[in-house]
Design a protein around this motif. Structure first.
Motif, PDB file in Angstrom:
ATOM      1  N   UNK A  32      -3.523  29.913   1.340  1.00 48.51           N
ATOM      2  CA  UNK A  32      -3.850  29.148   2.535  1.00 48.51           C
ATOM      3  C   UNK A  32      -5.365  29.183   2.665  1.00 48.51           C
ATOM      4  N   UNK A  33      -5.952  28.015   2.785  1.00 49.82           N
ATOM      5  CA  UNK A  33      -7.406  27.897   2.793  1.00 49.82           C
ATOM      6  C   UNK A  33      -7.861  27.189   4.060  1.00 49.82           C
ATOM      7  N   UNK A  34      -9.016  27.592   4.542  1.00 51.76           N
ATOM      8  CA  UNK A  34      -9.565  27.040   5.769  1.00 51.76           C
ATOM      9  C   UNK A  34     -11.060  26.793   5.583  1.00 51.76           C
ATOM     10  N   UNK A  35     -11.578  25.872   6.376  1.00 51.75           N
ATOM     11  CA  UNK A  35     -13.013  25.757   6.582  1.00 51.75           C
ATOM     12  C   UNK A  35     -13.275  25.952   8.079  1.00 51.75           C
ATOM     13  N   UNK A  47     -12.333  23.807  11.261  1.00 49.98           N
ATOM     14  CA  UNK A  47     -12.509  22.409  10.879  1.00 49.98           C
ATOM     15  C   UNK A  47     -11.222  21.822  10.320  1.00 49.98           C
ATOM     16  N   UNK A  48     -10.608  22.560   9.411  1.00 50.90           N
ATOM     17  CA  UNK A  48      -9.385  22.085   8.771  1.00 50.90           C
ATOM     18  C   UNK A  48      -8.712  23.234   8.035  1.00 50.90           C
ATOM     19  N   UNK A  49      -7.439  22.989   7.652  1.00 47.97           N
ATOM     20  CA  UNK A  49      -6.716  24.024   6.907  1.00 47.97           C
ATOM     21  C   UNK A  49      -5.806  23.382   5.861  1.00 47.97           C
ATOM     22  N   UNK A  50      -5.609  24.091   4.771  1.00 45.87           N
ATOM     23  CA  UNK A  50      -4.674  23.717   3.725  1.00 45.87           C
ATOM     24  C   UNK A  50      -3.607  24.791   3.642  1.00 45.87           C
ATOM     25  N   UNK A  51      -2.330  24.345   3.732  1.00 46.55           N
ATOM     26  CA  UNK A  51      -1.241  25.325   3.652  1.00 46.55           C
ATOM     27  C   UNK A  51      -0.115  24.806   2.788  1.00 46.55           C
ATOM     28  N   UNK A  52      -0.449  24.283   1.624  1.00 46.97           N
ATOM     29  CA  UNK A  52       0.483  23.849   0.575  1.00 46.97           C
ATOM     30  C   UNK A  52       1.219  22.561   0.900  1.00 46.97           C
ATOM     31  N   UNK A  92     -12.665  29.931   3.773  1.00 49.54           N
ATOM     32  CA  UNK A  92     -11.887  31.122   4.104  1.00 49.54           C
ATOM     33  C   UNK A  92     -10.525  31.041   3.436  1.00 49.54           C
ATOM     34  N   UNK A  93     -10.063  32.164   2.908  1.00 53.94           N
ATOM     35  CA  UNK A  93      -8.707  32.252   2.370  1.00 53.94           C
ATOM     36  C   UNK A  93      -7.943  33.298   3.163  1.00 53.94           C
ATOM     37  N   UNK A  94      -6.668  33.044   3.365  1.00 52.07           N
ATOM     38  CA  UNK A  94      -5.848  34.005   4.081  1.00 52.07           C
ATOM     39  C   UNK A  94      -5.262  34.999   3.098  1.00 52.07           C
TER      40      UNK A  94
ATOM     41  N   UNK B 104      -4.206  29.479  11.727  1.00 50.60           N
ATOM     42  CA  UNK B 104      -5.638  29.685  11.916  1.00 50.60           C
ATOM     43  C   UNK B 104      -5.884  30.631  13.082  1.00 50.60           C
ATOM     44  N   UNK B 105      -7.054  31.209  13.095  1.00 52.40           N
ATOM     45  CA  UNK B 105      -7.425  32.117  14.158  1.00 52.40           C
ATOM     46  C   UNK B 105      -8.433  31.439  15.082  1.00 52.40           C
ATOM     47  N   UNK B 106      -8.362  31.816  16.351  1.00 53.03           N
ATOM     48  CA  UNK B 106      -9.270  31.281  17.356  1.00 53.03           C
ATOM     49  C   UNK B 106     -10.295  32.365  17.681  1.00 53.03           C
ATOM     50  N   UNK B 107     -11.554  32.002  17.646  1.00 52.86           N
ATOM     51  CA  UNK B 107     -12.632  32.984  17.775  1.00 52.86           C
ATOM     52  C   UNK B 107     -13.336  32.896  19.123  1.00 52.86           C
ATOM     53  N   UNK B 108     -13.800  34.053  19.583  1.00 58.46           N
ATOM     54  CA  UNK B 108     -14.728  34.089  20.707  1.00 58.46           C
ATOM     55  C   UNK B 108     -16.127  33.741  20.246  1.00 58.46           C
TER      56      UNK B 108
END
Lengths: 117, 116
Positions: A32-35, A47-52, A92-94, B104-108
């Motif tokens: 799972x990848x995020x920006x 911003x966005x996420x990829x989860x397969x 970011x990777x989970x 996703x996580x929510x940040x302060x």
């Protein structure tokens, strides 16, 4: 173990030109990848996420990213930069490894985006 | 209507003191986190916590301790502050201790800690 590498510590573009922020990941699992974006003196905003699901992911503010398994990449793009896009961007990777750290986020070192008028 | 709020935003104190940073989320999330961002902007997980499980990053000194009075709050207490503790500390939350890693996580907005 999972990890991400952001290939550029600083990217500078002119307003109205395309943006490309590069990210490569390493994962033994389907990742799972995020920006995330961080504006000065602010927290991180997703911003966005990829989860397969779909490999081309659309996010907020006109950003999108494409998951390419063959290249282990998840580059962030935007067709036309705006002054307000100037910020720090994190790939970011989970963590999906077995054990208590599952679900924790592993951050790249960040790419600072500057936008010139 | 702030989702994840941290106080204080800035904290300047002397070496050796004990201090706390508070975090509250109004999203109804079950899991909360603390991250440390160093001077080079690198972010690293310190703790993740829900009402059943505290996971501590093994690199975090035991001078740091999270305290959760209820599931909407996760405060960070730091004993005997050292110069190297100067950093920005971020609190975050997510709906569950998501083993799939999809949430996703929510940040302060962060707490900027400076040690004199």
């Amino acid at each position: 173990a999972q990890s991400v590498t952001q290939l550029d510590s600083h990217v500078s573009v002119s307003e109205g030109t395309p943006v490309l922020l590069r990210c490569n990941y390493s994962s033994s699992y389907s990742p799972s990848l995020f920006w995330y974006v961080q504006h000065p003196n602010k927290g991180l905003q997703l911003l966005l996420k990829y989860t397969s699901a779909a490999t081309l992911v659309k996010g907020i503010n006109g950003f999108e990213a494409e998951f390419k398994k063959s290249e282990t990449s998840f580059h962030l793009t935007k067709p036309s930069a705006h002054m307000s896009d100037a910020a720090e961007y994190f790939c970011v990777v989970s963590d999906r490894s077995y054990g208590g750290s599952q679900g924790n986020l592993i951050f790249g070192k960040g790419t600072k985006l500057s936008v010139k008028p | 209507d702030t989702a994840v709020s941290q106080t204080p935003k800035y904290l300047v104190t002397q070496m050796g003191n004990d201090k706390s940073i508070k975090c509250e989320q109004n999203l109804g999330h079950d899991t909360m986190y603390w991250y440390k961002q160093d001077s080079k902007k690198f972010l690293k997980i310190m703790f993740s916590y829900n009402n059943k499980e505290l996971i501590i990053n093994e690199t975090v000194p035991n001078r740091f301790s999270p305290k959760s009075p209820d599931k909407a709050h996760l405060n960070l207490h730091i004993n005997s502050l050292e110069l190297g503790d100067s950093a920005v500390y971020f609190c975050a939350s997510s709906p569950t201790k998501d083993r799939g890693g999809n949430q996703p996580q929510h940040f302060g907005d962060g707490t900027r800690l400076s040690i004199l």
